[in-house]
Every structure is written in C-alpha cells, then in structure tokens.
Scaffold this motif. Structure first.
Motif, PDB file in Angstrom:
ATOM      1  N   UNK A  68     -28.014  62.048  39.404  1.00 16.32           N
ATOM      2  CA  UNK A  68     -29.234  61.723  39.479  1.00 16.32           C
ATOM      3  C   UNK A  68     -29.761  61.311  38.067  1.00 16.32           C
ATOM      4  N   UNK A  69     -29.450  62.069  37.186  1.00 16.62           N
ATOM      5  CA  UNK A  69     -29.833  61.864  35.740  1.00 16.62           C
ATOM      6  C   UNK A  69     -29.423  60.732  35.134  1.00 16.62           C
ATOM      7  N   UNK A  70     -28.075  60.387  35.571  1.00 16.87           N
ATOM      8  CA  UNK A  70     -27.117  59.365  34.705  1.00 16.87           C
ATOM      9  C   UNK A  70     -27.201  58.031  35.549  1.00 16.87           C
ATOM     10  N   UNK A  71     -28.242  58.125  36.551  1.00 20.12           N
ATOM     11  CA  UNK A  71     -28.483  56.727  37.298  1.00 20.12           C
ATOM     12  C   UNK A  71     -29.827  56.316  37.227  1.00 20.12           C
ATOM     13  N   UNK A  72     -30.104  55.117  36.720  1.00 18.38           N
ATOM     14  CA  UNK A  72     -31.554  54.736  36.277  1.00 18.38           C
ATOM     15  C   UNK A  72     -32.362  54.838  37.291  1.00 18.38           C
ATOM     16  N   UNK A  73     -32.320  54.474  38.448  1.00 15.84           N
ATOM     17  CA  UNK A  73     -33.484  54.429  39.593  1.00 15.84           C
ATOM     18  C   UNK A  73     -33.377  55.730  40.220  1.00 15.84           C
ATOM     19  N   UNK A  74     -32.629  56.782  40.112  1.00 20.99           N
ATOM     20  CA  UNK A  74     -32.914  58.027  40.665  1.00 20.99           C
ATOM     21  C   UNK A  74     -33.191  58.949  39.612  1.00 20.99           C
ATOM     22  N   UNK A  75     -33.400  58.845  38.455  1.00 19.35           N
ATOM     23  CA  UNK A  75     -33.684  60.006  37.334  1.00 19.35           C
ATOM     24  C   UNK A  75     -35.093  60.542  37.721  1.00 19.35           C
ATOM     25  N   UNK A  76     -36.149  59.893  38.229  1.00 21.58           N
ATOM     26  CA  UNK A  76     -37.152  60.581  38.573  1.00 21.58           C
ATOM     27  C   UNK A  76     -37.173  61.449  39.689  1.00 21.58           C
ATOM     28  N   UNK A  77     -36.115  61.450  40.587  1.00 19.48           N
ATOM     29  CA  UNK A  77     -35.920  62.507  41.571  1.00 19.48           C
ATOM     30  C   UNK A  77     -35.761  63.918  40.959  1.00 19.48           C
ATOM     31  N   UNK A  78     -35.338  64.125  39.810  1.00 12.78           N
ATOM     32  CA  UNK A  78     -35.064  65.390  39.226  1.00 12.78           C
ATOM     33  C   UNK A  78     -36.298  66.129  38.526  1.00 12.78           C
TER      34      UNK A  78
END
Length: 424
Positions: free
Chosen positions: A253-263
């Motif tokens: 998730x941290x390495x994927x731009x559009x899923x960073x906020x999920x962490x």
C-alpha cells in the motif's frame, strides 16, 4: 478563435493542447510550465487546496494535510464509487477527479484568454486490462466528469494516436510508425501509417493498423523499485516470532500511489503496534519502528517521491545515493541513506519490462506487419526514458529509426490538433 482543446489528463502529468496558427501547441498551466503535475494537496492548516508543483511543494514543506496523486488510476476500479476524507469532510473520488480536471480547464482558459466548450480527451488503449466492461465504465465516467465541469461536447482519442498526429505534423514523407507511449499508469502502442497528405483527413481508421497496451507504467516502476530496495529498510522480508513473514500488505500500500492513504487509519495503527510486539529480531524491530514512525508522520507520499526520484536519476546514471532523512528510529540517530545501482533497478522492474515488450510484439503480430517493415519508433510518455526499457522495445524493430518526441507534451499537442479538426 477555436473553442476546442485537447486534454491529456495523465496519471503523473497533465497538459492541454490548443491548435492556433503560429502559436505553441500547448498552453501554460502553472506559471510558464506547459505541464501540470496531476497532484492535489488539501492543506488542513489553512483549509486551502493547491495543485501541481505548488501542491507537492506544500506537502514536502511539512504542512498538515492530504496529498492525492495518480488519481487517473482510479478510473474503472471499484474505488471510483467510494469516498475519502479531506479537511474533515467526505469527498467522492469522482468529485475529486472533477475538481482537478475542472482546475485544468480553468487554467487553460485563463492562459488562452477564452472559454473552451469542446474537447478531445486522451485515453489509454486500455484503462483496465482484459475487462471491456470496466474499460467502458472508465471512459463513461471520464466523459460525465468532463461534461459536469462545463464542456458541452467531448470526444475521445487513444493517447498513442494523438502522439502520432503530433509526430505527423513534422514529417515530409509517408512512414509506418510504431508509437510507444509509456506514461505514468499505462504503456500504449499503435502502428499507424502517417504522411503529410493524410494529415488533413478526419477519419484515419484505415491508417491505424494496430492498437494495444498494458496497464503498466511509471508508477509501477516506482512501486517495484521501492519494494525491492526501500521497503526492506522498513522491515519488509522480516520474520515474526512464529517464523512467518511480517505482513507485506502495508508495504504494498505504501509503494502504490493511490493506496498510500489506506495505511493512515487508526485500525492499521493498532495492527502495526501488534506486529511490532511480535518481532523478536532486534534489527527488524528497528526497521519496523521506522515504518511505524513513517505512518504516524504521514510521510508515505514523501517516500514514494524518493522512489520516483531514484528511478529518474537511474535513467541517466549508473548509481544513485538516496538520502532518506525522514526514516527515523530511537536506536539510530544518523540519517538513513541508500545506494541503488542500475542493475538493481533492472532487477526490480525486469518482469514489467518483459510484459511491456510482449505487448509491443503482440501489436505488430496482430497487425500482420513484419518488424522490418516499421520505418520509425516514436517514443513519448515520461517513463519511456527509463534505461533498458527503450532498448528492449527498439530491439523488436531493429531496422526502424528511433525518434524521441516531447515526452510530456506530444499527446496533448496531438489532442489539440485532433480537436481543431473535429470541431472546425
């Protein structure tokens, strides 16, 4: 004065093309810059919204808030129907895209000194690989957004075809051209017969011999470079006390731009604390502490920017030394740094390069064209500069001339030409 423009809403950067006699093909969108990075920052301290380079600068300056990037990647996915929280309010992802594209339209109109009622929008050959229904939904969503923000009529053009139109405006004889458009989110390829005589024909369907693409682009290179070289500094690859792996979902998730906020949710925060207590190895406890601090500081986008920086530098250099000053833990007071060599990049993204090369070969084969019949390979898209990838594509058509277009502007310029012809 033409009221039609071409809009290249990109995963990483966006442009607007406007075809006027003896005028530049692209409109300035941020001071004198012809590109607007596809970034929005919601500043929680001042309750203001910024875009492009200003948004990135505000985020990196440490203002409290929410950064959104790679928004185009949401099109065609289930996330597009969801919402996220910014400035204490829920906002639909659809409205978020509308807010950015509306800003893009507004800036173009200010730059041109007139309104734009009509537009040709660029689109990848496939928004979503191997899913025609999701692809149709993605285009329909983008069309609805464009109409909602004020365009009266819009048409769509494949992005590599738009780049072909831009290249065609500069040639003096007929050529069979492979357009290689490797952008932030997708890699698209077209085989097109181009000539000065054909340039003024509106229906060019007979000249398009083949189209294809794959949902792999620059943000995927960033992701796998980060997973291979940066995320191990945060504990990826470590073991828990029962000898199972530390969960990898946080790193992906941290390495994927559009899923960073999920962490950044409270639930993930509690999970990270539980995982930390279950790590016995002192080295990996220290690394995982960096991850916990990074998440608490909401520095995920900063880390993704560092991965992107490394990828860009490795396009021209054999080695890069990254200063990762925001990675911190109690046990180590020195600034964390990381050296990545060219071979490290190639190893991390090698499987992606093979998939992209296979997509090129498929387009040529499906068109019924021999590789030695291709006259020119025209490279565009910001990620076509990645070392090794361009050589791998060029090797498929070894007799073709290699031409580099405006990596960030060819598509927008071509869309502007297409808009002028369609809405003349």
């Amino acid at each position: 004065m033409s009221q039609a423009c071409g809009v290249d809403f990109g995963t990483s950067n966006s442009t607007v093309g406007w075809h006027q006699s003896n005028q530049p093909a692209l409109l300035p969108l941020e001071q004198d810059k012809l590109t607007l990075p596809s970034v929005v920052f919601f500043n929680a301290e001042d309750e203001e919204v910024s875009y492009g380079r200003e948004a990135l600068a505000n985020y990196l300056a440490g203002y409290e808030g929410r950064l959104m990037r790679s928004m185009k990647s949401l099109l065609g996915t289930s996330l597009m129907d969801g919402q996220t929280e910014v400035l204490g309010k829920s906002i639909a992802f659809r409205d978020l895209l509308g807010q950015f594209i509306g800003e893009l339209k507004h800036r173009a109109e200010v730059s041109a000194g007139q309104a734009f009622d009509y537009a040709v929008l660029g689109r990848p050959v496939h928004f979503i690989d191997d899913n025609r229904n999701a692809d149709r939904i993605a285009q329909n969503t983008l069309e609805d957004i464009a109409l909602d923000i004020g365009f009266k009529e819009v048409h769509f053009q494949f992005e590599p075809i738009a780049a072909a139109f831009d290249y065609e405006s500069r040639i003096s004889k007929e050529e069979l051209v492979l357009i290689a458009d490797i952008g932030g989110g997708t890699s698209d390829f077209s085989l097109v017969r181009l000539s000065p005589q054909r340039a003024h024909v509106l229906d060019r369907s007979a000249d398009i011999l083949g189209n294809g693409g794959i949902h792999i682009g620059g943000t995927d290179f960033d992701k796998y470079l980060s997973l291979a070289h940066i995320m191990p500094l945060l504990g990826l690859g470590g073991k828990l006390s029962n000898h199972t792996d530390i969960p990898s979902s946080y790193y992906f998730n941290l390495a994927t731009w559009h899923t960073i906020n999920q962490v950044y949710t409270q639930k993930v925060g509690r999970e990270l604390a539980d995982v930390y207590r279950d790590i016995q190895n002192p080295e990996y406890r220290m690394r995982f502490e960096r991850l916990i601090n990074l998440v608490e500081d909401r520095d995920g986008h900063w880390l993704a920017i560092k991965a992107e920086e490394a990828k860009i530098l490795l396009s021209d250099h054999d080695m890069v030394n990254l200063q990762l000053e925001r990675l911190r833990c109690k046990q180590v007071s020195t600034v964390c740094s990381l050296t990545i060599e060219q071979m490290g990049l190639q190893s991390a993204i090698g499987h992606l390069s093979v998939s992209i090369a296979n997509a090129v070969s498929a387009v040529i084969q499906d068109a019924g064209i021999r590789p030695d019949q291709v006259d020119t390979v025209f490279f565009t898209g910001g990620s076509s500069g990645v070392r090794g990838l361009r050589e791998q594509i060029a090797a498929i058509v070894p007799h073709a001339r290699k031409v580099e277009g405006d990596l960030f502007g060819s598509i927008g310029a071509g869309l502007g030409l297409d808009a002028a012809r369609r809405f003349a």
